[in-house]
Design a protein around this motif. Structure first.
Motif, PDB file in Angstrom:
ATOM      1  N   HIS A   1       0.837  -1.202   0.000  1.00 25.26           N
ATOM      2  CA  HIS A   1       0.000   0.000   0.000  1.00 25.26           C
ATOM      3  C   HIS A   1       0.873   1.254   0.000  1.00 25.26           C
ATOM      4  O   HIS A   1       1.988   1.239   0.508  1.00 25.26           O
ATOM      5  CB  HIS A   1      -0.918   0.018   1.234  1.00 25.26           C
ATOM      6  CG  HIS A   1      -1.812  -1.174   1.311  1.00 25.26           C
ATOM      7  ND1 HIS A   1      -2.821  -1.417   0.404  1.00 25.26           N
ATOM      8  CD2 HIS A   1      -1.838  -2.213   2.171  1.00 25.26           C
ATOM      9  CE1 HIS A   1      -3.433  -2.536   0.714  1.00 25.26           C
ATOM     10  NE2 HIS A   1      -2.845  -3.051   1.785  1.00 25.26           N
TER      11      HIS A   1
ATOM     12  N   GLN B   1       1.031  10.277  -3.163  1.00 26.58           N
ATOM     13  CA  GLN B   1      -0.324  10.194  -3.698  1.00 26.58           C
ATOM     14  C   GLN B   1      -0.425   9.152  -4.821  1.00 26.58           C
ATOM     15  O   GLN B   1      -1.453   8.528  -4.989  1.00 26.58           O
ATOM     16  CB  GLN B   1      -0.716  11.573  -4.236  1.00 26.58           C
ATOM     17  CG  GLN B   1      -2.166  11.739  -4.571  1.00 26.58           C
ATOM     18  CD  GLN B   1      -3.062  11.746  -3.349  1.00 26.58           C
ATOM     19  OE1 GLN B   1      -2.626  12.121  -2.265  1.00 26.58           O
ATOM     20  NE2 GLN B   1      -4.288  11.328  -3.501  1.00 26.58           N
TER      21      GLN B   1
ATOM     22  N   GLU C   1       7.058   5.832  -5.156  1.00 27.51           N
ATOM     23  CA  GLU C   1       5.916   6.668  -4.803  1.00 27.51           C
ATOM     24  C   GLU C   1       6.208   8.104  -5.204  1.00 27.51           C
ATOM     25  O   GLU C   1       7.357   8.539  -5.166  1.00 27.51           O
ATOM     26  CB  GLU C   1       5.625   6.589  -3.300  1.00 27.51           C
ATOM     27  CG  GLU C   1       5.087   5.245  -2.882  1.00 27.51           C
ATOM     28  CD  GLU C   1       4.539   5.231  -1.476  1.00 27.51           C
ATOM     29  OE1 GLU C   1       3.998   6.263  -1.036  1.00 27.51           O
ATOM     30  OE2 GLU C   1       4.652   4.193  -0.818  1.00 27.51           O
TER      31      GLU C   1
ATOM     32  N   ILE D   1      -0.737   3.243  -9.688  1.00 23.63           N
ATOM     33  CA  ILE D   1      -1.813   3.246  -8.699  1.00 23.63           C
ATOM     34  C   ILE D   1      -1.920   4.616  -8.033  1.00 23.63           C
ATOM     35  O   ILE D   1      -0.962   5.377  -8.018  1.00 23.63           O
ATOM     36  CB  ILE D   1      -1.620   2.146  -7.623  1.00 23.63           C
ATOM     37  CG1 ILE D   1      -0.289   2.325  -6.901  1.00 23.63           C
ATOM     38  CG2 ILE D   1      -1.724   0.770  -8.221  1.00 23.63           C
ATOM     39  CD1 ILE D   1      -0.174   1.463  -5.666  1.00 23.63           C
ATOM     40  N   THR D   2      -3.099   4.910  -7.494  1.00 24.16           N
ATOM     41  CA  THR D   2      -3.330   6.147  -6.762  1.00 24.16           C
ATOM     42  C   THR D   2      -3.892   5.833  -5.386  1.00 24.16           C
ATOM     43  O   THR D   2      -4.424   4.733  -5.150  1.00 24.16           O
ATOM     44  CB  THR D   2      -4.339   7.059  -7.503  1.00 24.16           C
ATOM     45  OG1 THR D   2      -5.561   6.341  -7.653  1.00 24.16           O
ATOM     46  CG2 THR D   2      -3.824   7.469  -8.856  1.00 24.16           C
ATOM     47  N   ARG D   3      -3.756   6.803  -4.478  1.00 18.69           N
ATOM     48  CA  ARG D   3      -4.284   6.623  -3.118  1.00 18.69           C
ATOM     49  C   ARG D   3      -5.806   6.681  -3.177  1.00 18.69           C
ATOM     50  O   ARG D   3      -6.369   7.552  -3.811  1.00 18.69           O
ATOM     51  CB  ARG D   3      -3.737   7.719  -2.209  1.00 18.69           C
ATOM     52  CG  ARG D   3      -4.041   7.507  -0.746  1.00 18.69           C
ATOM     53  CD  ARG D   3      -3.441   8.604   0.075  1.00 18.69           C
ATOM     54  NE  ARG D   3      -1.992   8.539   0.070  1.00 18.69           N
ATOM     55  CZ  ARG D   3      -1.270   7.938   1.005  1.00 18.69           C
ATOM     56  NH1 ARG D   3      -1.864   7.355   2.023  1.00 18.69           N
ATOM     57  NH2 ARG D   3       0.039   7.938   0.933  1.00 18.69           N
ATOM     58  N   ASP D   4      -6.457   5.763  -2.503  1.00 20.92           N
ATOM     59  CA  ASP D   4      -7.933   5.720  -2.504  1.00 20.92           C
ATOM     60  C   ASP D   4      -8.526   6.602  -1.438  1.00 20.92           C
ATOM     61  O   ASP D   4      -8.023   6.822  -0.416  1.00 20.92           O
ATOM     62  CB  ASP D   4      -8.414   4.292  -2.283  1.00 20.92           C
ATOM     63  CG  ASP D   4      -8.024   3.405  -3.469  1.00 20.92           C
ATOM     64  OD1 ASP D   4      -7.873   3.956  -4.559  1.00 20.92           O
ATOM     65  OD2 ASP D   4      -7.860   2.195  -3.270  1.00 20.92           O
TER      66      ASP D   4
END
Length: 135
Positions: A26, A31, A105, A132-135
């Motif tokens: 994760h 971001q 990141e 991917i992006t932060r949810d």
């Protein structure tokens, strides 16, 4: 290039890369991120090449976190040397990457810029990756 200051042993065995490490799946700092979709080894010079590409794309804006570190030495024998006579000397450093691990990141930049930088990074990396992006 990245390499450890000192290690317990000079030479390492190859080993196998299995499973998923739960604490690296994760985003923790940025971001946006780049996630590995398969397991493998990434050399230190590749990590440095990807870092350069991302910083050039950002034009010194934003911030990058490198979540992997090459801590395993890979030994090789010189060309045209007969079999036997022991293991070769350490020649370069690699990082073992497991499936689902976050590699890089990014933060402080727009979504479009981060997406473009991750596409450029994907071309350099020896593994399949996903933006991917932060949810």
């Amino acid at each position: 290039m990245l390499q450890p200051k000192r290690t317990k042993f000079r030479k390492f065995q190859k080993g196998r890369i299995k499973g998923i490490i739960s604490n690296t799946t994760h985003l923790k700092f940025g971001q946006f991120g780049l996630k590995a979709l398969e397991s493998g080894r990434i050399p230190a010079r590749t990590i440095e090449a990807v870092r350069r590409i991302i910083t050039r794309k950002f034009k010194r804006m934003g911030q990058i976190w490198i979540r992997i570190f090459p801590d395993i030495s890979v030994s090789s024998k010189p060309a045209e040397v007969r079999m036997g006579k022991g293991k070769g000397s350490p020649s370069f450093w690699v990082c073992r990457v497991k499936k689902g691990q976050i590699l890089f990141e990014m933060d402080g930049i727009s979504f479009q810029l981060a997406k473009q930088a991750s596409i450029l990074a994907y071309y350099k990396l020896p593994l399949k990756t996903k933006f991917i992006t932060r949810d």
